[in-house]
Design a protein around this motif. Structure first.
Motif, PDB file in Angstrom:
ATOM      1  N   PHE A  88       1.298   1.209  -0.137  1.00 41.30           N
ATOM      2  CA  PHE A  88      -0.142   0.951  -0.194  1.00 41.30           C
ATOM      3  C   PHE A  88      -0.726   0.823   1.202  1.00 41.30           C
ATOM      4  O   PHE A  88      -1.861   1.273   1.450  1.00 41.30           O
ATOM      5  N   LYS A  89       0.016   0.246   2.122  1.00 39.74           N
ATOM      6  CA  LYS A  89      -0.455   0.124   3.505  1.00 39.74           C
ATOM      7  C   LYS A  89      -0.811   1.492   4.078  1.00 39.74           C
ATOM      8  O   LYS A  89      -1.880   1.682   4.679  1.00 39.74           O
TER       9      LYS A  89
ATOM     10  N   CYS B  96      -4.883   9.149  -6.245  1.00 37.49           N
ATOM     11  CA  CYS B  96      -6.071   8.396  -5.829  1.00 37.49           C
ATOM     12  C   CYS B  96      -7.236   9.323  -5.484  1.00 37.49           C
ATOM     13  O   CYS B  96      -8.401   9.018  -5.771  1.00 37.49           O
TER      14      CYS B  96
ATOM     15  N   THR C 240      -1.126   9.034  -3.319  1.00 39.11           N
ATOM     16  CA  THR C 240      -2.327   9.454  -2.587  1.00 39.11           C
ATOM     17  C   THR C 240      -3.053  10.558  -3.341  1.00 39.11           C
ATOM     18  O   THR C 240      -4.291  10.537  -3.479  1.00 39.11           O
TER      19      THR C 240
ATOM     20  N   LEU D   5      -3.122  -6.740   5.034  1.00 46.26           N
ATOM     21  CA  LEU D   5      -3.708  -6.222   3.799  1.00 46.26           C
ATOM     22  C   LEU D   5      -4.453  -7.301   3.013  1.00 46.26           C
ATOM     23  O   LEU D   5      -4.799  -7.092   1.848  1.00 46.26           O
TER      24      LEU D   5
ATOM     25  N   ASP E   9     -14.953   1.938  -6.040  1.00 45.15           N
ATOM     26  CA  ASP E   9     -13.656   1.592  -5.465  1.00 45.15           C
ATOM     27  C   ASP E   9     -12.539   2.127  -6.356  1.00 45.15           C
ATOM     28  O   ASP E   9     -12.682   2.199  -7.589  1.00 45.15           O
TER      29      ASP E   9
ATOM     30  N   ARG F 173      -7.424  -6.254   1.172  1.00 42.26           N
ATOM     31  CA  ARG F 173      -7.275  -5.117   0.245  1.00 42.26           C
ATOM     32  C   ARG F 173      -6.367  -5.439  -0.937  1.00 42.26           C
ATOM     33  O   ARG F 173      -6.349  -4.688  -1.916  1.00 42.26           O
TER      34      ARG F 173
ATOM     35  N   ILE G 134      -9.907   1.763  -1.341  1.00 40.83           N
ATOM     36  CA  ILE G 134      -8.798   1.517  -2.268  1.00 40.83           C
ATOM     37  C   ILE G 134      -8.384   0.048  -2.185  1.00 40.83           C
ATOM     38  O   ILE G 134      -8.378  -0.562  -1.111  1.00 40.83           O
ATOM     39  N   HIS G 135      -8.054  -0.528  -3.357  1.00 41.08           N
ATOM     40  CA  HIS G 135      -7.640  -1.930  -3.439  1.00 41.08           C
ATOM     41  C   HIS G 135      -6.457  -2.032  -4.402  1.00 41.08           C
ATOM     42  O   HIS G 135      -6.264  -1.186  -5.272  1.00 41.08           O
TER      43      HIS G 135
ATOM     44  N   SER H 111      -3.953   2.899   2.301  1.00 43.16           N
ATOM     45  CA  SER H 111      -5.183   2.179   2.636  1.00 43.16           C
ATOM     46  C   SER H 111      -5.760   2.605   3.986  1.00 43.16           C
ATOM     47  O   SER H 111      -6.964   2.471   4.221  1.00 43.16           O
ATOM     48  N   GLN H 112      -4.917   3.117   4.855  1.00 41.07           N
ATOM     49  CA  GLN H 112      -5.402   3.582   6.151  1.00 41.07           C
ATOM     50  C   GLN H 112      -6.148   4.904   6.026  1.00 41.07           C
ATOM     51  O   GLN H 112      -6.969   5.247   6.878  1.00 41.07           O
TER      52      GLN H 112
END
Length: 400
Positions: free
Chosen positions: A221-222, A340, A337, A256, A199, A259, A231-232, A225-226
């Motif tokens: 983050f929303k 990540c 992004t 969320l 993760d 997450r 991802i957390h 996360s999509q």
């Protein structure tokens, strides 16, 4: 030396200033000095450290701050035996420092830790910027002229003080961190939190407060996360209960809750292990001066994702120890992004961040502060040695 630290709030309230004072007090004491913290608070609270001197005040809801315009007589008398006094809040503590210490020629140092211009905008949104800025321009130059030394932790904050018409010399001395525990931290077990080893775990550590721009962070983050299923986000810290509840509601509103985890406050000695468990430190705050949380995360080897502003922008080198973005949601989200998705880049930035954190080692910054103290005390002694004791007794009659 006998060194007094004056703060509007102290433990159990947790903030960057609280941590700054605590760690500097500890290292100054290790160097052989007697350090006293003067503050307001709950008189029944029992400290785990010596020489914390509280005076009562009116609690301001659950903010951790207390309102008072004077110290207890015993606290004032003890303050007036200091060789030097270091003020960390310019309003309540600052005014008392001028009132109690100036007549006795006790040298005063002031460190500006806070973006008061932006805090006024966040907490008094109905007040026009021209009025809040004007009030600061009326107060800060006069206050800074009344002390012997003005310190700011970053060059960016020095520029802000100049914009407030502060025209006295300003020394830039970075905030120091005791990095040993962060450099050597063993990570907590991800399994205990329900995370997998592969993760991608983002972390924010700091107060859960309006000025930290957490809705901006959650909305970015929303979007991420999509696109990235593993991802957390871990939010470490506490704040005013009402605002914590608002952030929890926003997490649920954005769907969320699976997450994002809010830990509330964790003890400072546990923080290194929390950070070591994570991959990236994230902050969207633009109200910082020289955030200890960013330095601590770098010490734990985390690349930083932040906004290019005073404080964060003074510490993070864009493209080296992390990424800096404009205060623009799509730009921030795009850079985060990339960080990540690129594991090799994260590894490179992790190494750079850990190395870069070393310049903020508390051993170095405390040494700089101590030299300033020693110089000011040496300069003050010839003036006060002959009559300080008599004048203290005279002033006591009028201040009691």
């Amino acid at each position: 030396m006998r060194i007094g630290m004056m703060v509007d709030s102290y433990k159990p309230y947790i903030s960057g200033i609280t941590n700054y004072v605590e760690v500097n007090k500890r290292f100054l004491e290790l160097a052989g000095h007697d350090v006293f913290v003067f503050t307001f608070g709950d008189m029944d609270y029992r400290d785990g450290e010596p020489r914390v001197i509280r005076s009562p005040g009116l609690p301001l809801a659950d903010t951790g701050f207390y309102l008072s315009l004077r110290y207890l007589r015993a606290a004032k008398q003890l303050l007036q035996t200091m060789d030097i006094v270091h003020v960390h809040h310019p309003f309540l503590s600052g005014r008392l420092a001028l009132r109690y210490c100036r007549p006795l020629r006790i040298p005063l140092v002031y460190t500006n830790h806070t973006r008061y211009d932006l805090y006024a905008h966040a907490y008094l949104p109905m007040m026009p910027d021209e009025i809040s800025h004007g009030l600061l321009q009326a107060y800060m130059p006069t206050f800074c002229k009344a002390v012997e030394l003005v310190i700011t932790p970053s060059a960016g904050m020095e520029r802000i003080l100049r914009q407030l018409n502060v025209d006295v010399p300003i020394e830039v001395v970075p905030n120091g961190v005791d990095l040993q525990n962060f450099h050597s931290a063993a990570p907590l077990s991800r399994k205990e939190f329900g995370y997998k080893e592969d993760d991608i775990l983002l972390v924010y550590a700091g107060r859960i407060a309006l000025e930290k721009n957490l809705p901006f962070l959650l909305k970015s983050f929303k979007g991420i996360s999509q696109a990235i299923p593993n991802i957390h986000l871990l939010l470490i810290g506490g704040g005013v209960q009402q605002y914590e509840d608002e952030i929890r509601s926003l997490v649920n509103e954005l769907k969320l809750d699976q997450r994002v985890r809010l830990t509330s406050r964790v003890s400072y000695d546990q923080l290194p292990a929390y950070l070591a468990m994570c991959n990236i430190f994230v902050t969207a705050s633009v109200t910082e001066v020289h955030p200890l949380s960013v330095i601590e995360a770098m010490g734990a080897g985390l690349p930083i994702m932040g906004i290019d502003s005073v404080g964060v922008g003074d510490i993070v080198v864009d493209g080296s120890s992390g990424f800096l973005s404009t205060h623009d949601q799509p730009a921030f989200t795009a850079k985060l992004t990339r960080l990540c998705l690129d594991q090799d880049l994260r590894a490179q930035m992790s190494d750079s961040a850990r190395k870069a954190s070393s310049i903020y080692a508390i051993e170095s910054t405390t040494g700089i502060i101590l030299k300033h103290y020693e110089k000011l005390v040496a300069e003050s002694r010839p003036r006060k040695s002959n009559w300080r004791t008599r004048l203290r007794g005279f002033v006591e009659q009028f201040n009691s």
